[in-house]
Design an enzyme around this catalytic site. Sequence first.
Site, PDB file in Angstrom:
ATOM      1  CG  HIS A  37      -2.741   6.134   0.625  1.00  7.76           C
ATOM      2  ND1 HIS A  37      -3.284   5.772   1.833  1.00  7.76           N
ATOM      3  CD2 HIS A  37      -3.302   5.309  -0.287  1.00  7.76           C
ATOM      4  CE1 HIS A  37      -4.142   4.787   1.664  1.00  7.76           C
ATOM      5  NE2 HIS A  37      -4.169   4.475   0.389  1.00  7.76           N
ATOM      6  CD  GLN A 148       7.158  -4.189  -4.343  1.00  5.76           C
ATOM      7  OE1 GLN A 148       8.166  -3.481  -4.256  1.00  5.76           O
ATOM      8  NE2 GLN A 148       7.009  -5.305  -3.628  1.00  5.76           N
TER       9      GLN A 148
HETATM   10  P1  AMP Z   1      -5.910   2.003  -1.703  1.00  3.00           P
HETATM   11  O1  AMP Z   1      -6.328   3.293  -1.092  1.00  3.00           O
HETATM   12  O2  AMP Z   1      -5.740   0.879  -0.740  1.00  3.00           O
HETATM   13  O3  AMP Z   1      -6.739   1.638  -2.908  1.00  3.00           O
HETATM   14  O4  AMP Z   1      -4.447   2.248  -2.284  1.00  3.00           O
HETATM   15  C1  AMP Z   1      -4.173   3.305  -3.157  1.00  3.00           C
HETATM   16  C2  AMP Z   1      -2.748   3.188  -3.639  1.00  3.00           C
HETATM   17  O5  AMP Z   1      -1.869   3.199  -2.533  1.00  3.00           O
HETATM   18  C3  AMP Z   1      -2.478   1.872  -4.400  1.00  3.00           C
HETATM   19  O6  AMP Z   1      -1.622   2.142  -5.495  1.00  3.00           O
HETATM   20  C4  AMP Z   1      -1.781   1.040  -3.352  1.00  3.00           C
HETATM   21  O7  AMP Z   1      -0.913   0.071  -3.897  1.00  3.00           O
HETATM   22  C5  AMP Z   1      -0.993   2.101  -2.608  1.00  3.00           C
HETATM   23  N1  AMP Z   1      -0.615   1.631  -1.265  1.00  3.00           N
HETATM   24  C6  AMP Z   1      -1.444   1.131  -0.317  1.00  3.00           C
HETATM   25  N2  AMP Z   1      -0.731   0.762   0.775  1.00  3.00           N
HETATM   26  C7  AMP Z   1       0.567   1.029   0.497  1.00  3.00           C
HETATM   27  C8  AMP Z   1       1.787   0.872   1.218  1.00  3.00           C
HETATM   28  N3  AMP Z   1       1.820   0.339   2.441  1.00  3.00           N
HETATM   29  N4  AMP Z   1       2.925   1.277   0.615  1.00  3.00           N
HETATM   30  C9  AMP Z   1       2.908   1.799  -0.634  1.00  3.00           C
HETATM   31  N5  AMP Z   1       1.798   1.991  -1.358  1.00  3.00           N
HETATM   32  C10 AMP Z   1       0.637   1.609  -0.800  1.00  3.00           C
END
Ligand code: AMP
Length: 282
Positions: A37, A148
């Site tokens: 994030h 991604q």
């Molecule tokens: P989430 O909180 O899981 O809904 O994710 C929020 C944002 O963070 C989304 O755009 C995800 O794709 C991104 N995200 C989650 N995990 C990763 C990671 N390991 N690397 C890069 N971006 C991430």
Amino acid sequence: MKVIKKISEIRNWSAQERKSEKTIGFVPTMGYLHEGHLSLIREAKKYAEDIVVSIYVNPAQFAPGEDFERYPRDFERDENLCRKEDVAVVFYPDDREMYGKNHNTYVINEELSRLLCGKSRPTHFRGVATVVAKLFNIVQPHLAVFGQKDAQQFVILKKMVDDLNFNVKMMAAPIVRETDGLAMSSRNKYLNSTERREAVVLYESLKMAEKEYDSGNMDFNDIIARMHKYIQHNSSARIDYIEYVNYSDLGPVDPQKADTLIALAAYFGKTRLIDNTILKQR
Ligand code: AMP
């Protein structure tokens, strides 16, 4: 840094910033922030003066029986991390603020939301597209950065922005991984020590796919079969799917014309993890 919970308040803030010609970059999240994030925040900062991070565990993207209730939450920690990253506003709405009593309007991509993860989570992308459309309307950002890590989500949201004429520039940032290669995820917290140790096979199988492709193997069915074998041989994971699609529209691959996405999902115990790699066009 401001913490804003009310839609009317963030609307006013956003209008003010726009009036003074500030560029607003937006990073939507479900909180329990990790380096993945934070990398999106840092990416957004390259192009925007004000960064808004939303922290909202969106009930509409969880099906009954999924992990909505036990999804990890720690707002105080998230707030501190955002402050350290010099975020302008954390938008932290509650369910009553986001979904009125009789909310029954949804954004659905009729085709793309049925593929890949959509097969086992048929209502998931409807929930994601709906909440992101709402957040775009509320926050009014100039640009938004997504990971991604959720490649299908990014393709669907980009299509939503094109189809519905949102005036938001969509950007994707690379997957951030733990030192052993496991993609960072708030859900990794669910894994017990054996599952955590084994979960690295997902990354290893994707590395293997990259190596095959780089050494000239264009037989994607063969590559996928090798990945299945590798994961089954080296872990007790239950594979949900491993598939290859065109990264731009999740359609049939054509490596001469476009990048190829190899995406997978697998269960370690009850925890469903996703990961992917993008094989560059050649
Ligand atoms: P989430 O909180 O899981 O809904 O994710 C929020 C944002 O963070 C989304 O755009 C995800 O794709 C991104 N995200 C989650 N995990 C990763 C990671 N390991 N690397 C890069 N971006 C991430």
